[in-house]
Design a protein around this motif. Structure first.
Motif, PDB file in Angstrom:
ATOM      1  N   HIS A  22       0.824  -1.205   0.000  1.00 49.02           N
ATOM      2  CA  HIS A  22       0.000   0.000   0.000  1.00 49.02           C
ATOM      3  C   HIS A  22       0.862   1.261   0.000  1.00 49.02           C
ATOM      4  O   HIS A  22       1.982   1.266   0.497  1.00 49.02           O
ATOM      5  CB  HIS A  22      -0.920   0.021   1.232  1.00 49.02           C
ATOM      6  CG  HIS A  22      -1.804  -1.171   1.352  1.00 49.02           C
ATOM      7  ND1 HIS A  22      -2.941  -1.347   0.601  1.00 49.02           N
ATOM      8  CD2 HIS A  22      -1.703  -2.279   2.150  1.00 49.02           C
ATOM      9  CE1 HIS A  22      -3.516  -2.490   0.929  1.00 49.02           C
ATOM     10  NE2 HIS A  22      -2.788  -3.071   1.865  1.00 49.02           N
ATOM     11  N   LEU A  63      -5.189   6.670  -1.387  1.00 50.90           N
ATOM     12  CA  LEU A  63      -4.773   5.336  -0.965  1.00 50.90           C
ATOM     13  C   LEU A  63      -4.775   4.421  -2.178  1.00 50.90           C
ATOM     14  O   LEU A  63      -5.838   4.155  -2.761  1.00 50.90           O
ATOM     15  CB  LEU A  63      -5.724   4.790   0.102  1.00 50.90           C
ATOM     16  CG  LEU A  63      -5.577   3.297   0.436  1.00 50.90           C
ATOM     17  CD1 LEU A  63      -4.219   3.012   1.084  1.00 50.90           C
ATOM     18  CD2 LEU A  63      -6.711   2.834   1.350  1.00 50.90           C
ATOM     19  N   ASP A  64      -3.606   3.998  -2.585  1.00 48.13           N
ATOM     20  CA  ASP A  64      -3.477   3.072  -3.716  1.00 48.13           C
ATOM     21  C   ASP A  64      -4.254   3.558  -4.936  1.00 48.13           C
ATOM     22  O   ASP A  64      -4.964   2.801  -5.606  1.00 48.13           O
ATOM     23  CB  ASP A  64      -3.957   1.673  -3.312  1.00 48.13           C
ATOM     24  CG  ASP A  64      -3.161   1.108  -2.147  1.00 48.13           C
ATOM     25  OD1 ASP A  64      -1.989   1.501  -1.989  1.00 48.13           O
ATOM     26  OD2 ASP A  64      -3.718   0.284  -1.392  1.00 48.13           O
TER      27      ASP A  64
END
Length: 254
Positions: free
Chosen positions: A209, A237-238
């Motif tokens: 991640h 996030l990602d």
């Protein structure tokens, strides 16, 4: 325009100042997605750390206390103090607006200074002085552990948002990401911090991640709790983007 708390200097701690030199960070509409004004070149960092008013009367120190509406005016009492001060809102009106929303008691964190009652302010008789509020940083209805009884935060900065729910906390050693879905908690290291177009940016990695977090000097309201923040947040996030509000803690950045 309220006095800006910005130090555009390189090498300051992350708690030193996050407002651009000579600028006013708050827009007319408190939108977490709005872009903060671009700042001059140089390291831009947060103000703080939070300090009790009794130990730091300087206008550069963040003040914590309770604001109580009383008819056509409001009083301010610093955390740990018993003296009521007549409140003069010289900021951009954020606190005054909150007090018109049927909120009669608020815990606040703000820049401001205590002073004597002016001779022409006869209505303030009976108060121990005045509190000149210059900039509101955070405000929340009292109760639910949001007031002076709340323990000081032990993070550099925290951010959170709703729909979808998410939270990110930056510490000296890394970042923690929380969400309702699996994985519900992600601990990330390799923390890096940098100024990004007038904001402060953080990035951290775990095995699978990556989180990027950007904090801007932009007024923000939590859509569920009603809390007011002087900082807005955007997280990735990602590759998935999230928006919300941010709050400065008491630690310095690594």
């Amino acid at each position: 325009m309220s006095r800006c708390r910005i130090l555009c200097l390189t090498g300051l701690s992350v708690m030193s100042a996050l407002l651009a030199c000579g600028c006013n960070p708050q827009s007319e509409n408190a939108s977490p997605s709005a872009t903060a004004p671009a700042a001059p070149a140089g390291r831009i960092e947060f103000s703080g750390p939070l300090q009790e008013e009794a130990s730091a009367e300087s206008g550069l120190a963040i003040k914590r206390g309770i604001v109580t509406a009383d008819g056509d005016h409001a009083s301010y009492r610093a955390c740990g103090d018993r003296a009521d001060l007549w409140l003069l809102d010289e900021g951009e009106g954020a606190l005054t607006q909150l007090l018109t929303e049927d909120l009669t008691s608020l815990y606040i964190e703000a820049y401001g200074e205590r002073g004597p009652i002016p001779d022409n302010l006869t209505a303030a008789a009976g108060h121990a002085g005045v509190f000149l509020l210059e900039q509101l940083l955070y405000a929340a209805p009292t109760g639910e552990n949001r007031g002076c009884e709340r323990a000081p935060p032990d993070y550099v900065v925290t951010a959170r948002g709703n729909e979808p729910f998410w939270a990110a906390e930056v510490t000296q050693t890394g970042m923690v990401w929380k969400q309702p879905d699996d994985p519900q908690e992600i601990r990330l290291g390799e923390l890096q911090a940098e100024d990004v177009e007038g904001a402060v940016g953080y990035s951290a990695r775990a095995a699978q991640h990556k989180v990027e977090l950007q904090i801007e000097a932009q007024a923000c309201r939590d859509s569920m709790s009603g809390e007011y923040f002087a900082y807005a947040a955007r997280a990735v996030l990602d590759g998935r983007e999230f928006k919300g509000c941010a709050h400065v803690g008491t630690q310095d950045a690594p």
